[in-house]
Motif scaffolding. Structure first.
Motif, PDB file in Angstrom:
ATOM      1  N   GLY A   1     -69.202  -1.314  36.116  1.00  0.00           N
ATOM      2  CA  GLY A   1     -68.156  -1.231  35.103  1.00  0.00           C
ATOM      3  C   GLY A   1     -66.930  -2.029  35.510  1.00  0.00           C
ATOM      4  O   GLY A   1     -66.845  -2.564  36.619  1.00  0.00           O
ATOM      5  N   THR A   2     -65.993  -2.118  34.604  1.00  0.00           N
ATOM      6  CA  THR A   2     -64.725  -2.802  34.879  1.00  0.00           C
ATOM      7  C   THR A   2     -63.597  -1.963  34.303  1.00  0.00           C
ATOM      8  O   THR A   2     -63.811  -1.134  33.422  1.00  0.00           O
ATOM      9  CB  THR A   2     -64.656  -4.192  34.225  1.00  0.00           C
ATOM     10  OG1 THR A   2     -64.606  -4.040  32.802  1.00  0.00           O
ATOM     11  CG2 THR A   2     -65.820  -5.074  34.626  1.00  0.00           C
ATOM     12  N   GLY A   3     -62.410  -2.207  34.783  1.00  0.00           N
ATOM     13  CA  GLY A   3     -61.234  -1.588  34.193  1.00  0.00           C
ATOM     14  C   GLY A   3     -60.776  -2.415  33.004  1.00  0.00           C
ATOM     15  O   GLY A   3     -61.358  -3.473  32.702  1.00  0.00           O
ATOM     16  N   PRO A   4     -59.754  -1.969  32.317  1.00  0.00           N
ATOM     17  CA  PRO A   4     -59.207  -2.755  31.212  1.00  0.00           C
ATOM     18  C   PRO A   4     -58.749  -4.126  31.725  1.00  0.00           C
ATOM     19  O   PRO A   4     -58.273  -4.246  32.852  1.00  0.00           O
ATOM     20  CB  PRO A   4     -58.012  -1.929  30.737  1.00  0.00           C
ATOM     21  CG  PRO A   4     -58.257  -0.556  31.250  1.00  0.00           C
ATOM     22  CD  PRO A   4     -59.031  -0.712  32.515  1.00  0.00           C
ATOM     23  N   HIS A   5     -58.926  -5.145  30.905  1.00  0.00           N
ATOM     24  CA  HIS A   5     -58.526  -6.489  31.299  1.00  0.00           C
ATOM     25  C   HIS A   5     -58.209  -7.334  30.069  1.00  0.00           C
ATOM     26  O   HIS A   5     -58.626  -7.003  28.960  1.00  0.00           O
ATOM     27  CB  HIS A   5     -59.606  -7.161  32.153  1.00  0.00           C
ATOM     28  CG  HIS A   5     -60.969  -7.186  31.511  1.00  0.00           C
ATOM     29  ND1 HIS A   5     -61.808  -6.101  31.523  1.00  0.00           N
ATOM     30  CD2 HIS A   5     -61.618  -8.150  30.830  1.00  0.00           C
ATOM     31  CE1 HIS A   5     -62.937  -6.397  30.884  1.00  0.00           C
ATOM     32  NE2 HIS A   5     -62.834  -7.639  30.441  1.00  0.00           N
ATOM     33  N   THR A   6     -57.475  -8.395  30.284  1.00  0.00           N
ATOM     34  CA  THR A   6     -57.107  -9.304  29.204  1.00  0.00           C
ATOM     35  C   THR A   6     -58.006 -10.529  29.263  1.00  0.00           C
ATOM     36  O   THR A   6     -58.229 -11.094  30.337  1.00  0.00           O
ATOM     37  CB  THR A   6     -55.623  -9.722  29.324  1.00  0.00           C
ATOM     38  OG1 THR A   6     -54.825  -8.539  29.275  1.00  0.00           O
ATOM     39  CG2 THR A   6     -55.222 -10.654  28.198  1.00  0.00           C
ATOM     40  N   ILE A   7     -58.516 -10.925  28.111  1.00  0.00           N
ATOM     41  CA  ILE A   7     -59.366 -12.108  28.001  1.00  0.00           C
ATOM     42  C   ILE A   7     -58.563 -13.179  27.268  1.00  0.00           C
ATOM     43  O   ILE A   7     -58.021 -12.921  26.183  1.00  0.00           O
ATOM     44  CB  ILE A   7     -60.667 -11.798  27.237  1.00  0.00           C
ATOM     45  CG1 ILE A   7     -61.426 -10.662  27.934  1.00  0.00           C
ATOM     46  CG2 ILE A   7     -61.533 -13.055  27.121  1.00  0.00           C
ATOM     47  CD1 ILE A   7     -62.615 -10.134  27.134  1.00  0.00           C
ATOM     48  N   ARG A   8     -58.490 -14.360  27.864  1.00  0.00           N
ATOM     49  CA  ARG A   8     -57.788 -15.486  27.249  1.00  0.00           C
ATOM     50  C   ARG A   8     -58.735 -16.672  27.175  1.00  0.00           C
ATOM     51  O   ARG A   8     -59.601 -16.829  28.037  1.00  0.00           O
ATOM     52  CB  ARG A   8     -56.562 -15.850  28.077  1.00  0.00           C
ATOM     53  CG  ARG A   8     -55.494 -14.774  28.068  1.00  0.00           C
ATOM     54  CD  ARG A   8     -54.249 -15.198  28.852  1.00  0.00           C
ATOM     55  NE  ARG A   8     -53.264 -14.134  28.842  1.00  0.00           N
ATOM     56  CZ  ARG A   8     -53.180 -13.183  29.762  1.00  0.00           C
ATOM     57  NH1 ARG A   8     -54.020 -13.160  30.780  1.00  0.00           N
ATOM     58  NH2 ARG A   8     -52.260 -12.247  29.671  1.00  0.00           N
TER      59      ARG A   8
END
Length: 187
Positions: free
Chosen positions: A125-132
């Motif tokens: 899994g991953t934590g919240p993140h921003t995709i650009r």
């Protein structure tokens, strides 16, 4: 001085010699290859049942999800799947991740894992993140509401869906394999 005479020492030495021959690099390699097959089978079962093995590789939040059913796909993910997500299954859109699972014997151990870049993110899994966007000015993606364009997306994170690991029954199977190996070697 006290002396102890041990009867049957010749048989013990013979048994130790057989055991030592059973622990040759070729003998160990054979056992480790068999162990790899058992673990690969457990991984295949995880994909079939969409359930994490009981004992998983400790990546991210994988251990907290061990032995549990995988979190269902999000609506947006289903919408982005081929055919609108009908019958879609977690981690199985292209099957590349499952097909990348391999085992390699290295010395006294076997390494089993998946070879795709996304494998650790999906497993732990991953934590919240921003995709650009990288090479374009806007992101384009599908949601349940349709196609969306955005300069960035605040992704909530990927839930852990552990698949690399084994079940307790696999450990019993491997121990039985090891016993059979030594029975053959010991004659």
């Amino acid at each position: 001085m006290l002396y102890v005479r041990v009867e049957g020492l010749d048989e013990v030495e013979e048994g130790l010699g057989l055991l030592q021959r059973g622990l040759t690099p070729a003998g160990i390699r054979h056992v480790m290859q068999d162990f790899g097959v058992v673990i690969e089978s457990s991984i295949a079962m995880a994909f079939r049942t969409e359930t994490a093995p009981e004992i998983v590789a400790d990546v991210g939040r994988a251990t907290a999800a061990a032995g549990r059913a995988w979190v269902p796909l999000a609506e947006g993910t289903l919408a982005a799947r081929r055919g609108g997500g009908g019958g879609a299954r977690a981690l199985q859109d292209t099957r590349r991740m499952q097909q990348s699972v391999t085992s390699v014997v290295r010395g006294l151990s076997v390494e089993v894992g998946a070879g795709t870049e996304q494998s650790p993110w999906q497993h732990g899994g991953t934590g919240p993140h921003t995709i650009r966007p990288v090479n374009v000015s806007l992101l384009r993606f599908m949601t349940a509401a349709g196609v969306v364009f955005a300069r960035e997306v605040h992704h909530p994170g990927i839930p852990a869906r552990p698949f690399v690991g084994m079940n307790r029954a696999d450990i019993r199977t491997m121990l039985q394999m090891l016993i059979r190996h030594f029975e053959v070697v010991m004659g």
